[in-house]
Enzyme design. Structure first.
Site, mmCIF file in Angstrom:
data_model
loop_
_atom_site.group_PDB
_atom_site.id
_atom_site.type_symbol
_atom_site.label_atom_id
_atom_site.label_comp_id
_atom_site.label_asym_id
_atom_site.label_seq_id
_atom_site.Cartn_x
_atom_site.Cartn_y
_atom_site.Cartn_z
ATOM 1 N N ASP A 129 2.564 5.278 1.602
ATOM 2 C CA ASP A 129 3.196 4.622 0.453
ATOM 3 C C ASP A 129 2.232 3.582 -0.097
ATOM 4 O O ASP A 129 2.043 2.514 0.480
ATOM 5 C CB ASP A 129 4.516 3.962 0.907
ATOM 6 C CG ASP A 129 5.232 3.256 -0.236
ATOM 7 O OD1 ASP A 129 4.589 2.969 -1.263
ATOM 8 O OD2 ASP A 129 6.430 2.960 -0.092
ATOM 9 N N PHE B 36 8.916 -1.381 3.335
ATOM 10 C CA PHE B 36 9.754 -1.329 2.130
ATOM 11 C C PHE B 36 9.364 -0.086 1.339
ATOM 12 O O PHE B 36 8.188 0.096 1.007
ATOM 13 C CB PHE B 36 9.591 -2.578 1.264
ATOM 14 C CG PHE B 36 10.551 -2.596 0.107
ATOM 15 C CD1 PHE B 36 11.848 -3.039 0.270
ATOM 16 C CD2 PHE B 36 10.168 -2.126 -1.142
ATOM 17 C CE1 PHE B 36 12.759 -3.024 -0.787
ATOM 18 C CE2 PHE B 36 11.065 -2.095 -2.208
ATOM 19 C CZ PHE B 36 12.359 -2.554 -2.024
ATOM 20 N N LYS C 196 3.745 0.910 -9.590
ATOM 21 C CA LYS C 196 3.360 -0.450 -9.987
ATOM 22 C C LYS C 196 2.145 -0.537 -10.939
ATOM 23 O O LYS C 196 2.329 -0.513 -12.143
ATOM 24 C CB LYS C 196 3.131 -1.291 -8.734
ATOM 25 C CG LYS C 196 4.469 -1.595 -8.002
ATOM 26 C CD LYS C 196 4.270 -2.642 -6.960
ATOM 27 C CE LYS C 196 5.495 -2.940 -6.126
ATOM 28 N NZ LYS C 196 6.435 -3.866 -6.732
HETATM 29 C C1 PLP Z 1 5.529 -0.236 -0.821
HETATM 30 C C2 PLP Z 1 6.602 -0.076 -1.846
HETATM 31 N N1 PLP Z 1 7.221 1.101 -1.954
HETATM 32 C C3 PLP Z 1 8.189 1.299 -2.863
HETATM 33 C C4 PLP Z 1 8.596 0.286 -3.703
HETATM 34 C C5 PLP Z 1 9.681 0.532 -4.720
HETATM 35 O O1 PLP Z 1 9.140 0.590 -5.981
HETATM 36 P P1 PLP Z 1 10.091 0.475 -7.272
HETATM 37 O O2 PLP Z 1 10.650 -0.899 -7.263
HETATM 38 O O3 PLP Z 1 9.163 0.739 -8.428
HETATM 39 O O4 PLP Z 1 11.128 1.515 -7.133
HETATM 40 C C6 PLP Z 1 7.975 -0.960 -3.620
HETATM 41 C C7 PLP Z 1 8.411 -2.080 -4.471
HETATM 42 O O5 PLP Z 1 8.145 -3.223 -4.231
HETATM 43 C C8 PLP Z 1 6.958 -1.151 -2.660
HETATM 44 O O6 PLP Z 1 6.349 -2.333 -2.520
#
Ligand code: PLP
Length: 421
Positions: free
Chosen positions: A240, A155, A269
């Site tokens: 990520d 994700f 986050k």
């Molecule tokens: C691993 C990862 N990357 C990117 C995102 C996207 O982040 P945002 O919701 O702040 O755009 C998330 C959100 O859960 C995530 O868990």
């Protein structure tokens, strides 16, 4: 829908109205992309939340791994309040007070205590941090070398490019055509990843633990193998850390469990403990691919968000948040593994998933909420736990007891009809 006017709708009613089969869409102020919320929270302190009826909840989800220092942390609240009274925003045309300091602190965290030799771009969310990484990879690769290889079940966000990077085809379908230049491979399978690498590939983008995909940690061999392949072929290794970063897994960043040294690290986050902020860190020689004007944002790195991040990073360092996540995570995982109807507990530090044995996770999460415990069903058979890193033994015991009771009552309610029939 029976409510007479939009003025009389509470946020919970409005949200319900948006998704109910009889929704009066003209009167509902919110778009129907979220499900109906079961509760409205009005206050938080440490690991506890209070709803609009005064009921108290133990928060073992932290707003999806965001409030790692707990709710209303005094140092973060003070930094935000002080900054709000002094200067909120001036744009990136001008220097502001905290962003250089926060970038230096992040570089130290990436280097696990020593400078890592990188530079930082600030933005407002995890998806934006990944967008920056993807654009940086394309800029570094040049035309014709733009493909980013990602894993299935990953994700990376909901913007069009980060959705295309996300390895969950069911989420793509409604939004075709997606931006091109993304390729997906089976998670933790080094041979398949190697087969996917050709001279159109600019970067590999992976999570150290797939959070939304079910809390699936990478193996050491996989991450080390990916790094080796990237080095051999001059491909960027991008990690990520939006969910795993900033002490959540028991190290400052999840990749540090695997003794690798990525070229690009994205985060968000926990960085603001609830104040929206994201960041893309890159080795200075990689960051140099960006020229002036290549990328920008109005709000990214503005004083309110960086004041919060500065307080978060100072506090995390002062309390040795990675150690707390490691130690409390080990105790929590051990207690969870002993529960009836728990097949397994996986994850790193305080990012854990409990795999249930023959019990549906959705009803268990709903039962937990009814009983004052906030968790979520990360798959149809697994409950995710991502409590604040500041929790104590007593909170672990309280959560484990509540979860055990809820698993049992859901398991009984499923078994009951067939037994009685
Ligand atoms: C691993 C990862 N990357 C990117 C995102 C996207 O982040 P945002 O919701 O702040 O755009 C998330 C959100 O859960 C995530 O868990």
């Amino acid at each position: 829908m029976t409510t007479s006017s939009s003025e009389t709708l509470s946020p919970v009613e409005a949200h319900r109205a948006a998704v109910s089969p009889e929704a009066d869409l003209e009167r509902c102020p919110l778009m129907p992309n979220y499900g109906p919320p079961a509760v409205q929270f009005v206050r938080g302190e440490g690991p506890y939340l209070w709803d609009s009826h005064g009921e108290v909840y133990l928060d073992f989800l932290s707003g999806l791994a965001v409030t790692s220092l707990g709710h209303s942390h005094p140092a973060v609240a003070a930094a935000v309040a002080e900054q709000a009274h002094r200067l909120l925003h001036v744009s990136n045309l001008y220097a502001t007070e905290h962003n250089g300091v926060v970038a230096t602190m992040l570089d130290q965290a990436v280097g696990d205590g020593t400078p890592a030799g990188g530079q930082v771009f600030f933005c407002n969310s995890g998806a934006e941090a990944n967008e920056a990484a993807i654009k940086l990879a394309r800029r570094a690769g040049g035309h014709g070398r733009h493909v980013v290889v990602c894993a299935f079940q990953s994700f990376h966000g909901r913007t069009l490019a980060t959705l295309a990077a996300t390895g969950q085809p069911q989420k793509w379908e409604a939004f075709q055509p997606l931006p091109e230049g993304f390729r997906h491979v089976v998670w933790n399978d080094l041979e398949e990843l190697e087969r996917s690498l050709d001279d159109t590939v600019a970067a590999v983008l992976l999570e150290p633990v797939q959070g939304e995909g079910g809390v699936n940690p990478a193996t050491v061999e996989y991450f080390q193998g990916v790094e080796r392949l990237c080095r051999e072929r001059d491909i960027l290794f991008m990690v990520d850390e939006v969910q795993t970063g900033l002490a959540r897994t028991g190290r400052w960043f999840g990749f540090q469990h695997f003794d690798v040294s990525p070229d690009v690290v994205t985060m968000a986050k926990a960085l603001g403990n609830g104040v929206p902020i994201g960041a893309c860190w890159a080795k200075a020689e990689v960051a140099a691919a960006f020229s002036r004007g290549d990328h920008a944002t109005t709000y990214g790195g503005q004083p309110l968000a960086t004041a919060a991040a500065r307080a978060v990073l100072s506090t995390m360092k002062a309390i040795d948040a990675p150690r707390r996540a490691r130690e409390t995570g080990a105790a929590l995982a051990e207690a969870l593994r002993k529960l009836p109807k728990v097949a397994d507990c996986r994850g790193l530090g305080l990012l854990l998933a409990v795999e249930l044995d023959g019990v549906e996770a959705g009803p268990v999460a709903a039962e937990c909420l009814k009983n004052g415990l906030v968790v979520n069903a990360v798959t149809s058979s697994a409950i995710r736990l991502a409590p604040p890193l500041t929790i104590e033994e007593s909170h672990v015991a309280e959560a484990v007891n509540k979860l055990a009771g809820c698993i049992e009552s859901v398991a009984e309610s499923v078994v009951a009809p067939s037994e009685s029939g």
